[in-house]
Design a protein around this motif. Structure first.
Motif, PDB file in Angstrom:
ATOM      1  N   ALA B 280       0.823  -1.222   0.000  1.00 48.97           N
ATOM      2  CA  ALA B 280       0.000   0.000   0.000  1.00 48.97           C
ATOM      3  C   ALA B 280       0.850   1.262   0.000  1.00 48.97           C
ATOM      4  CB  ALA B 280      -0.934  -0.010   1.200  1.00 48.97           C
ATOM      5  N   PHE B 281       1.860   1.314   0.891  1.00 46.79           N
ATOM      6  CA  PHE B 281       2.518   2.600   1.119  1.00 46.79           C
ATOM      7  C   PHE B 281       3.942   2.693   0.559  1.00 46.79           C
ATOM      8  CE2 PHE B 281      -0.637   2.077   4.562  1.00 46.79           C
ATOM      9  CZ  PHE B 281      -1.511   3.046   4.113  1.00 46.79           C
ATOM     10  N   GLN B 282       4.471   1.594   0.059  1.00 52.58           N
ATOM     11  CA  GLN B 282       5.769   1.664  -0.613  1.00 52.58           C
ATOM     12  C   GLN B 282       5.566   1.522  -2.120  1.00 52.58           C
ATOM     13  OE1 GLN B 282       9.299   1.242   0.742  1.00 52.58           O
ATOM     14  NE2 GLN B 282       8.382   2.307   2.457  1.00 52.58           N
ATOM     15  N   TYR B 283       4.640   0.616  -2.486  1.00 53.61           N
ATOM     16  CA  TYR B 283       4.434   0.335  -3.917  1.00 53.61           C
ATOM     17  C   TYR B 283       3.177   1.013  -4.453  1.00 53.61           C
ATOM     18  CZ  TYR B 283       7.396  -3.632  -2.397  1.00 53.61           C
ATOM     19  OH  TYR B 283       8.363  -4.428  -1.841  1.00 53.61           O
ATOM     20  N   PHE B 284       2.367   1.567  -3.549  1.00 52.49           N
ATOM     21  CA  PHE B 284       1.137   2.280  -3.908  1.00 52.49           C
ATOM     22  C   PHE B 284       0.126   1.425  -4.675  1.00 52.49           C
ATOM     23  CE2 PHE B 284       4.683   5.361  -3.823  1.00 52.49           C
ATOM     24  CZ  PHE B 284       4.362   5.940  -2.611  1.00 52.49           C
ATOM     25  N   ASN B 285       0.162   0.111  -4.412  1.00 52.60           N
ATOM     26  CA  ASN B 285      -0.850  -0.784  -5.003  1.00 52.60           C
ATOM     27  C   ASN B 285      -1.980  -0.957  -3.994  1.00 52.60           C
ATOM     28  OD1 ASN B 285       0.812  -1.191  -7.213  1.00 52.60           O
ATOM     29  ND2 ASN B 285       1.851  -2.914  -6.239  1.00 52.60           N
ATOM     30  N   TYR B 286      -2.807   0.062  -3.851  1.00 50.92           N
ATOM     31  CA  TYR B 286      -3.812   0.048  -2.792  1.00 50.92           C
ATOM     32  C   TYR B 286      -4.815  -1.094  -2.972  1.00 50.92           C
ATOM     33  CZ  TYR B 286      -1.848   4.604  -1.814  1.00 50.92           C
ATOM     34  OH  TYR B 286      -0.976   5.612  -1.526  1.00 50.92           O
ATOM     35  N   ASN B 287      -5.175  -1.366  -4.219  1.00 49.87           N
ATOM     36  CA  ASN B 287      -6.180  -2.399  -4.447  1.00 49.87           C
ATOM     37  C   ASN B 287      -5.633  -3.780  -4.118  1.00 49.87           C
ATOM     38  OD1 ASN B 287      -6.558  -0.127  -6.729  1.00 49.87           O
ATOM     39  ND2 ASN B 287      -8.509  -0.820  -5.906  1.00 49.87           N
ATOM     40  N   TYR B 288      -4.401  -4.017  -4.551  1.00 44.73           N
ATOM     41  CA  TYR B 288      -3.781  -5.312  -4.263  1.00 44.73           C
ATOM     42  C   TYR B 288      -3.585  -5.465  -2.751  1.00 44.73           C
ATOM     43  CZ  TYR B 288      -0.618  -9.292  -4.914  1.00 44.73           C
ATOM     44  OH  TYR B 288      -0.025 -10.534  -4.878  1.00 44.73           O
ATOM     45  N   ALA B 289      -3.189  -4.371  -2.106  1.00 45.32           N
ATOM     46  CA  ALA B 289      -3.009  -4.397  -0.645  1.00 45.32           C
ATOM     47  C   ALA B 289      -4.346  -4.676   0.040  1.00 45.32           C
ATOM     48  CB  ALA B 289      -2.441  -3.068  -0.157  1.00 45.32           C
ATOM     49  N   SER B 290      -5.445  -4.118  -0.513  1.00 38.49           N
ATOM     50  CA  SER B 290      -6.770  -4.364   0.068  1.00 38.49           C
ATOM     51  C   SER B 290      -7.149  -5.833  -0.066  1.00 38.49           C
ATOM     52  CB  SER B 290      -7.831  -3.511  -0.628  1.00 38.49           C
ATOM     53  OG  SER B 290      -7.544  -2.165  -0.415  1.00 38.49           O
ATOM     54  N   ALA B 291      -6.799  -6.412  -1.208  1.00 38.09           N
ATOM     55  CA  ALA B 291      -7.096  -7.841  -1.402  1.00 38.09           C
ATOM     56  C   ALA B 291      -6.329  -8.668  -0.367  1.00 38.09           C
ATOM     57  CB  ALA B 291      -6.718  -8.262  -2.821  1.00 38.09           C
ATOM     58  N   MET B 292      -5.073  -8.303  -0.159  1.00 39.01           N
ATOM     59  CA  MET B 292      -4.268  -9.020   0.841  1.00 39.01           C
ATOM     60  C   MET B 292      -4.869  -8.833   2.238  1.00 39.01           C
ATOM     61  SD  MET B 292      -0.369  -8.301  -0.195  1.00 39.01           S
ATOM     62  CE  MET B 292       0.419  -9.158  -1.538  1.00 39.01           C
TER      63      MET B 292
END
Lengths: 451, 325
Positions: B280-292
């Motif tokens: 979420a906060f290093q790679y800015f993949n918020y959606n993928y982070a939400s899935a995780m």
């Protein structure tokens, strides 16, 4: 309360709001206005009879930065420059906002992903600036400003250039070079600073007398991943490598492997393998480290932070043949979404006007001004450069920008850094070779960035 | 006020007066009283709804979307598909469960041991109990700083001690060597959290009636038999509750791990919490982070339910329903 959770900070009478929120003053003001409006509603008819003239319209610009946060010693100089801008342009009011540096990228990019940055002018670290420009197309071209001022941006500005347009103007240049403690080198028998890679390694070995003295302060723990990567990224340069070229990741290229192997030799010789960043910083400030791969910005703070080291602090270009190092330009950008683009451009122009940029540079100790002909405008700058004994090495370094080593992946600066650092730690601890660590980083980055 | 009303209502003479004077207001008041619990609950329900339930629902929705520059598109299970094929995610799941199970065992053992020791009557017991509670009171950041200095390869006290042992290389990389980093993390988290477990177990130990021990002694039971037959069965409900709490606390542990190893070396100490933060906060993949995060939530719920089931079926049957053996 953490810095990032602060809604408002008062610094030198300057109103600061955090992120996209409203300040306490604004909140109270709005509430008071609401209460007043409710109270006055029955008397509106009476108000009509009063002859109230509207005040002259003022434009409010929102400038976001990390400077107002974390008690930055640089903020007073910025405040002065911005206040002078407001005094010169009475119809423009500048409101500071933003977040602390540690969370600045996250917040700006989160806003960009959500649809737009809530600001007129953004001061950004290089990778955030590149992301706003290349990935989200949010910035306004600014080359007209440098043209009108006659300034020539240094080549590191290439990372902010797209389709021939320059979208960001550097104001803080965090440039690397090899700095050294001439006292410790002399005591070890070195009359000159290292001018080749072999000499640097030899100097590190000769000056390491653990646990009281160490040869080099190279960060090498994932716990300090951001600062490790900040420094480590330069070590693709000794053999002419890059972490990515265009859209091709080249993390495990032979040049990078050789560069990182050299870095690891330095770490092993330094005696500070596995040592935390806090301990390394303490050693540096305590005049116990002979060489550092350091940034110029902030070195002037050593005068008070490291009074024993400061008089002996000197610099030399990176000892590899190209003398190349990274210049991390922290620029100002104007957002396309701003309703006051002209005023915002005026503010940026004011900040990079030689007189103001020179003032910011000298006061805040950003010794490298990212415009190659700056000395022509400010004679004082030449004097400043000559009179600062630790500066010459920085001036002889050949600077490249993030774009030159990360290509189109500049926006993924932190991600690539995290992947390389976490994999490389195995090589540092001796459980893997540099080659296999970088190969695994390459595979991981490829799958992560191309997913 | 309530007491006065009760007196008035209970008085046979006053009842007609009250009814006459208040009339329908009594019925209205009864109605108000019947809604009172809802009114009292309303603020917390609104708070929970806005700041707990809504973010969870929003997070789960995000997991099925891709957001880019304000444009959100529905991508179905794409983020979950990516996760299934992501070896780093599975490595983190494994690390999380290894870490969580290790912490449950270490926290409960350490907590039980310390509780048994401090349950003995000795001079200065209160002071010792107070001192033992200190780690729990220390904030995370100073804890990490203290441990990183103690574990420093050059200046750490641990390596100074280790250097006295013949054949031990004195520059042991506690936080950067693959297996050692995991052990170092467990040690640090255990040190920080064990007082909570020992204090709760101690309070449970003190609730066991002394008569039981006296009777057992009369019957000739030794110290181990008394522990096995009286102490342990008596504190099983507390231990099982603490096991669930230990599972939850260790599953969500972030600060101590992130600040000391950052999840490294490699992915060796990268738990799901660290991976979600990085995405979420290093790679800015918020959606993928939400899935995780959604999968992490499911795993946490699954783990908690599993613990509860084990507690009910196995432990209770053996120690409580089966009687003291």
């Amino acid at each position: 309360m953490s810095d990032s959770s602060r809604g408002e900070e008062s610094s030198g009478g300057v109103e600061v709001t955090s992120g996209g929120g409203i300040s306490r003053r604004q909140f109270l003001g709005t509430s008071a206005a609401g209460v007043l409006a409710v109270g006055l509603t029955p008397n509106l008819a009476k108000l009509k009879s009063l002859n109230i003239r509207p005040r002259a319209a003022t434009t409010t610009l929102k400038l976001i930065s990390w400077e107002p946060f974390g008690q930055s010693p640089e903020f007073p100089a910025w405040t002065k420059v911005v206040n002078e801008f407001m005094a010169a342009n009475p119809k423009i009011k500048v409101q500071w906002g933003g977040w602390p540096f540690s969370t600045f990228d996250q917040n700006v990019i989160a806003e960009a992903q959500a649809g737009g940055v809530n600001a007129d002018v953004v001061m950004a670290p290089p990778e955030a600036a590149s992301t706003l420009i290349a990935k989200y197309n949010l910035a306004v071209p600014l080359q007209s400003i440098t043209k009108s001022l006659g300034l020539v941006p240094i080549p590191a500005h290439k990372q902010f250039t797209l389709n021939g347009n320059l979208y960001a103007l550097g104001v803080i240049d965090v440039a690397f070079a090899l700095t050294y403690d001439q006292r410790l080198l002399k005591a070890a028998g070195f009359s000159k600073p290292p001018s080749s890679m072999e000499q640097w390694l030899a100097a590190v070995k000769a000056t390491t007398k653990a646990p009281s003295q160490f040869g080099a302060s190279l960060i090498n723990t994932v716990a300090a991943q951001a600062d490790w990567w900040n420094q480590l990224q330069n070590f693709c340069l000794p053999y002419g490598g890059a972490w990515a070229k265009g859209t091709t990741l080249t993390i495990d290229s032979p040049a990078n492997i050789k560069g990182i192997e050299y870095w690891l030799e330095l770490v092993n010789a330094s005696g500070l393998k596995g040592t935390s960043e806090t301990a390394i910083t303490k050693l540096v400030l305590g005049d116990q480290v002979a060489t550092q791969f350091n940034v110029a910005a902030g070195l002037s703070n050593y005068k008070t932070l490291a009074p024993k080291l400061y008089p002996n602090l000197r610099s030399t270009p990176p000892p590899w043949p190209s003398h190349k190092a990274i210049a991390r330009l922290h620029p100002l950008l104007v957002m396309k979404s701003s309703k006051n683009v002209e005023a915002a451009m005026e503010l940026v122009k004011w900040c990079v006007t030689p007189k103001n940029l020179y003032y910011l540079t000298v006061t805040n100790g950003y010794p490298i001004i990212p415009y190659s002909n700056f000395q022509d405008f400010e004679p004082g700058y030449k004097k400043y450069l000559t009179n600062t004994p630790w500066l010459p090495g920085f001036l002889e370094t050949n600077y490249v920008g993030e774009f030159d080593i990360l290509g189109q992946y500049t926006y993924a600066y932190a991600e690539i850094g995290n992947i390389i650092a976490t994999n490389l730690e195995r090589a540092v601890s001796g459980s893997a070779s540099v080659k296999s660590a970088l190969q695994s980083a390459q595979a991981q980055a490829k799958s992560s960035l191309h997913a | 006020m309530a007491a006065t009303e009760a007196l008035v209502i209970d008085s046979p003479e006053a009842k007609p007066v009250r009814r006459a004077s208040r009339g329908n207001s009594f019925g209205r008041q009864a109605g108000l009283r019947s809604n009172l619990h809802l009114k009292l609950l309303a603020p917390i329900l609104v708070f929970e709804g806005l700041f707990v339930v809504y973010p969870i629902i929003r997070g789960v929705i995000l997991a099925f979307q891709q957001t880019n520059y304000g444009k959100t598109s529905w991508v179905g299970l794409a983020n979950f598909r990516q996760m299934i094929h992501d070896p780093i995610f599975w490595a983190s799941v494994r690390t999380t469960f290894e870490f969580t199970l290790a912490m449950v065992v270490v926290w409960l053992s350490l907590g039980l041991g310390v509780a048994l020791l401090t349950n003995w009557a000795f001079k200065g017991r209160s002071l010792v109990r107070g001192i033992l509670a200190i780690p729990w009171a220390i904030p995370d950041v100073p804890t990490v700083l203290t441990f990183t200095i103690m574990l420093d390869p050059n200046f750490g006290i641990l390596n100074r001690i280790a250097s006295w042992i013949p054949g031990v290389h004195h520059q042991i990389q506690w936080l950067t060597a693959p297996n050692l980093a995991f052990i170092a993390i467990i040690t640090m988290v255990a040190w920080k959290g064990f007082p909570f477990y020992s204090l709760v177990i101690l309070s449970s130990l003190q609730a066991i009636p002394d008569d039981l021990y006296e009777a057992a002694k009369v019957d000739g039971a030794g110290a181990f038999q008394r522990f096995r037959s009286i102490t342990f069965p008596s504190i099983v409900p507390t231990l099982s509750l603490l096991a669930v709490l230990a599972f939850i606390f260790s599953f969500q542990q972030f600060t101590l791990i992130y600040l000391s190893t950052g999840g490294g070396p490699g992915q060796d100490t990268s738990t799901i919490a660290i991976l979600i933060y990085n995405q979420a906060f290093q790679y800015f993949n918020y959606n993928y982070a939400s899935a995780m995060a959604a999968v992490g939530l499911l795993l946490a719920v699954f783990g908690t339910v599993l613990f509860v089931v084990i507690e009910r079926r196995v432990i209770r049957q053996r120690y409580l329903e089966g009687g003291l053996s």
